[in-house]
Design a protein around this motif. Structure first.
Motif, short mmCIF file in Angstrom:
data_model
loop_
_atom_site.label_atom_id
_atom_site.label_comp_id
_atom_site.label_asym_id
_atom_site.label_seq_id
_atom_site.Cartn_x
_atom_site.Cartn_y
_atom_site.Cartn_z
N GLU A 93 0.82 -1.21 0.00
CA GLU A 93 0.00 0.00 0.00
C GLU A 93 0.85 1.26 0.00
O GLU A 93 0.49 2.26 -0.62
CB GLU A 93 -0.94 -0.01 1.20
CG GLU A 93 -2.01 -1.10 1.15
CD GLU A 93 -2.96 -1.03 2.33
OE1 GLU A 93 -2.82 -0.09 3.15
OE2 GLU A 93 -3.84 -1.90 2.42
N GLY A 94 1.97 1.23 0.71
CA GLY A 94 2.84 2.41 0.75
C GLY A 94 3.42 2.74 -0.61
O GLY A 94 3.57 3.91 -0.97
N ALA A 97 0.63 4.33 -2.62
CA ALA A 97 0.35 5.68 -2.13
C ALA A 97 1.43 6.66 -2.60
O ALA A 97 1.13 7.80 -2.97
CB ALA A 97 0.26 5.68 -0.61
N TRP A 98 2.68 6.21 -2.59
CA TRP A 98 3.77 7.10 -3.02
C TRP A 98 3.62 7.43 -4.51
O TRP A 98 3.78 8.59 -4.91
CB TRP A 98 5.12 6.44 -2.76
CG TRP A 98 6.27 7.41 -2.88
CD1 TRP A 98 6.81 8.16 -1.88
CD2 TRP A 98 6.98 7.75 -4.07
NE1 TRP A 98 7.82 8.94 -2.37
CE2 TRP A 98 7.95 8.71 -3.71
CE3 TRP A 98 6.91 7.34 -5.40
CZ2 TRP A 98 8.83 9.27 -4.63
CZ3 TRP A 98 7.78 7.89 -6.33
CH2 TRP A 98 8.73 8.84 -5.94
N GLU A 100 0.90 7.40 -6.28
CA GLU A 100 -0.26 8.26 -6.49
C GLU A 100 0.07 9.70 -6.14
O GLU A 100 -0.33 10.63 -6.85
CB GLU A 100 -1.42 7.76 -5.61
CG GLU A 100 -2.04 6.47 -6.12
CD GLU A 100 -3.13 5.96 -5.19
OE1 GLU A 100 -4.00 5.21 -5.66
OE2 GLU A 100 -3.11 6.31 -3.97
N GLU A 101 0.84 9.90 -5.07
CA GLU A 101 1.14 11.26 -4.62
C GLU A 101 2.24 11.92 -5.43
O GLU A 101 2.14 13.10 -5.79
CB GLU A 101 1.53 11.23 -3.15
CG GLU A 101 1.87 12.62 -2.58
CD GLU A 101 2.22 12.58 -1.11
OE1 GLU A 101 2.64 13.62 -0.57
OE2 GLU A 101 2.10 11.49 -0.49
N SER A 106 -2.53 6.12 -10.62
CA SER A 106 -3.55 5.47 -9.81
C SER A 106 -3.37 3.97 -9.99
O SER A 106 -2.60 3.52 -10.86
CB SER A 106 -4.95 5.89 -10.25
OG SER A 106 -5.23 5.35 -11.54
N THR A 115 3.64 -2.68 -7.97
CA THR A 115 3.85 -2.34 -6.57
C THR A 115 3.83 -3.57 -5.66
O THR A 115 3.64 -3.45 -4.45
CB THR A 115 2.79 -1.33 -6.09
OG1 THR A 115 1.48 -1.90 -6.28
CG2 THR A 115 2.90 -0.03 -6.86
#
Length: 237
Positions: A93-94, A97-98, A100-101, A106, A115
């Motif tokens: 998940e990390g 999230a990285w 995406e940010e 996405s 990932t």
């Protein structure tokens, strides 16, 4: 600190791509006082990668792998490292999230598996690319693209350190065969490490744990060989 480097890729073994990653990493690690004990190239095969990683992580303080990250059919390094630890690969998940940010991706944008990391791994963001790296206990999994590998290594560089050393080079026109007994005596007398590198002339590398010993050893050697240029002294921490 003793480290092994494992470079991954059929293209390296076929001679299609030159392995510059291990040379760069060796320089970076040496500057930090780390001893690189092995550099090994393996094919894009899960069993081969896992076997070598498993062997080296038992022998050395850390293992660095480069290459084989991503979602394509021959990007199997994450799966192989997971196998070396008896773990599965799973979505991280990390990492998502990285991306995406910082990457504007996405989950729908990413190829399946991008990932996926070994269970329990620490994610290393890929600031020059997409596929993340990982740290699994003492194994550091880095990309094969040189720019990506270098940027990711800088994120963990402070985790590699060793004793401070001091090095000088002496260059002589004498052949290596004339230097053998001198090199043995130099090591035994001063407790330094010595290497010789032939070329147009022979470069003799002397490394010591303190500058005083280095100077004593270098002075002793300068009195016994023909030196064609002055010593080059460097320090590594």
């Amino acid at each position: 600190m003793d480290v092994a480097i494992v470079t991954v890729g059929d293209e390296l073994l076929a001679g299609d791509t030159q392995d510059t990653n291990s040379t760069w990493l060796c320089g970076q690690l040496t500057e930090r006082g780390v001893q690189v004990r092995r550099v090994t190239t393996v094919p894009d095969e899960i069993g081969e990668i896992a076997r070598v990683v498993n062997e080296y992580r038992a022998e050395y303080d850390a293992v660095i792998t480069t290459g084989g990250l991503g979602p394509t059919h021959d990007d199997v390094t994450m799966e192989a490292v997971a196998a070396a630890f008896g773990r599965e690969v799973e979505p991280h998940e990390g990492a998502l999230a990285w991306l995406e940010e910082h990457g504007g991706y996405s989950a729908d944008d990413l190829v399946a598996g991008t990932t996926n990391l070994p269970a329990g791994a620490r994610m290393l963001p890929n600031e020059e690319g997409v596929a993340p790296g990982a740290v699994v206990e003492t194994v550091y999994v880095l990309p094969g693209v040189p720019a990506e590998m270098k940027a990711m290594f800088q994120l963990v560089a402070d985790e590699f350190s060793g004793d401070r050393t001091y090095t000088t080079f002496l260059t002589t026109p004498q052949p290596e065969s004339e230097l053998i007994d001198l090199m043995v005596t130099l090591q035994e007398t001063f407790g330094v490490s010595v290497g010789s590198y032939p070329g147009e002339n022979v470069r003799v590398k002397v490394t010591a744990r303190d500058p005083e010993t280095l100077e004593d050893a270098a002075s002793w050697l300068r009195e016994r060989i023909d030196v064609v240029e002055g010593p080059e002294v460097s320090e590594t921490a």
